[in-house]
Design an enzyme around this catalytic site. Structure first.
Site, short mmCIF file in Angstrom:
data_model
loop_
_atom_site.label_atom_id
_atom_site.label_comp_id
_atom_site.label_asym_id
_atom_site.label_seq_id
_atom_site.Cartn_x
_atom_site.Cartn_y
_atom_site.Cartn_z
N HIS A 1 0.83 -1.21 0.00
CA HIS A 1 0.00 0.00 0.00
C HIS A 1 0.86 1.25 0.00
O HIS A 1 2.02 1.25 0.45
CB HIS A 1 -0.93 0.02 1.23
CG HIS A 1 -0.26 0.56 2.46
ND1 HIS A 1 -0.25 1.90 2.78
CD2 HIS A 1 0.43 -0.06 3.44
CE1 HIS A 1 0.42 2.08 3.90
NE2 HIS A 1 0.85 0.90 4.33
N CYS A 2 0.29 2.33 -0.54
CA CYS A 2 0.83 3.68 -0.37
C CYS A 2 -0.33 4.51 0.17
O CYS A 2 -1.18 3.98 0.88
CB CYS A 2 1.41 4.21 -1.68
SG CYS A 2 0.28 4.15 -3.10
N ALA A 3 -0.38 5.79 -0.13
CA ALA A 3 -1.49 6.60 0.38
C ALA A 3 -2.79 6.27 -0.35
O ALA A 3 -3.81 5.98 0.26
CB ALA A 3 -1.16 8.09 0.25
#
Length: 235
Positions: free
Chosen positions: A105-107
């Site tokens: 995941h990232c933002a």
């Protein structure tokens, strides 16, 4: 997803998490956004054990129950995300081989984390960038790596296959990735609708003849990346 409130990073019509890979006798690979850590019910629902966080917006450590690594990469086109391709590949592969479920995941789950999943697909299944993008957009349609990341993935394709055959049209990315005017891509290779993925063939021996030309081209592109101005494809 019912019962999930306060999805801060998930836009209307999107999902905080999507299943990307689920193979027999291996763990599952998920791609998502920061809401997966803010609302840990998402992690529990999907039986996630391992988390690769590539995020600078908020640093959320989920605790000893999970195996988690943090990669501090900004989502801008000058960030050298390729320097963590190998580390992320090893983390994902080791977890899946151990039958652990992995979240990348990232933002927003659109650019940084998508880039790492694309690099993983390219190395594991010998995909071109085009094939990997087509497959990933079937699973999470709104993935959109920034132009700098796409150029690094093209460089990665050249490193893996000895040439570039990908054609990145507007159905795959909203950015017009500038190419050398003399570059003549090979015929498009469509992703097979029927998996297993590992049956997707790599580039033909003929395609490898252009190795030097493509390497020189990507070197020139990489050197000009700081002044690269992306533009949307015309509709």
């Amino acid at each position: 997803m019912k019962g999930l409130n306060l999805l801060k990073y998930t836009l209307p019509g999107e999902q905080p998490i999507n299943l990307i890979l689920s193979e027999k006798e291996r763990g599952k690979l998920f791609l998502g956004n920061l809401d997966c850590l803010i609302n840990q019910q998402i992690l529990e629902t999907n039986n996630i054990n391992c988390i690769l966080s590539i995020c600078t917006e908020e640093k959320i450590i989920v605790g000893p129950k999970y195996q988690q690594i943090y990669l501090d990469i900004h989502d801008n086109m000058n960030s050298q995300i390729s320097k963590v391709f190998e580390r992320s590949y090893l983390f994902i592969e080791n977890a899946l081989k151990s039958q652990q479920n992995v979240l990348i995941h990232c933002a927003a789950g659109i650019s940084r984390s998508a880039t790492l999943v694309l690099a993983y697909l390219m190395k594991t299944y010998q995909y071109t960038l085009e094939q990997a993008l087509r497959f990933l957009k079937q699973k999470r349609p709104y993935v959109r790596p920034n132009p700098g990341f796409l150029l690094q993935l093209l460089d990665y394709e050249n490193m893996l296959h000895g040439c570039i055959t990908s054609i990145l049209g507007p159905e795959l990315t909203p950015f017009d990735i500038q190419r050398d005017p003399q570059y003549k891509p090979q015929p498009k290779v469509e992703l097979r609708k029927s998996l297993p993925l590992k049956q997707v063939s790599g580039p033909s021996p003929v395609a490898r003849v252009e190795r030097k030309t493509h390497t020189e081209k990507l070197t020139r592109v990489s050197q000009s990346i700081s002044t690269f101005q992306p533009k949307a494809f015309k509709s």
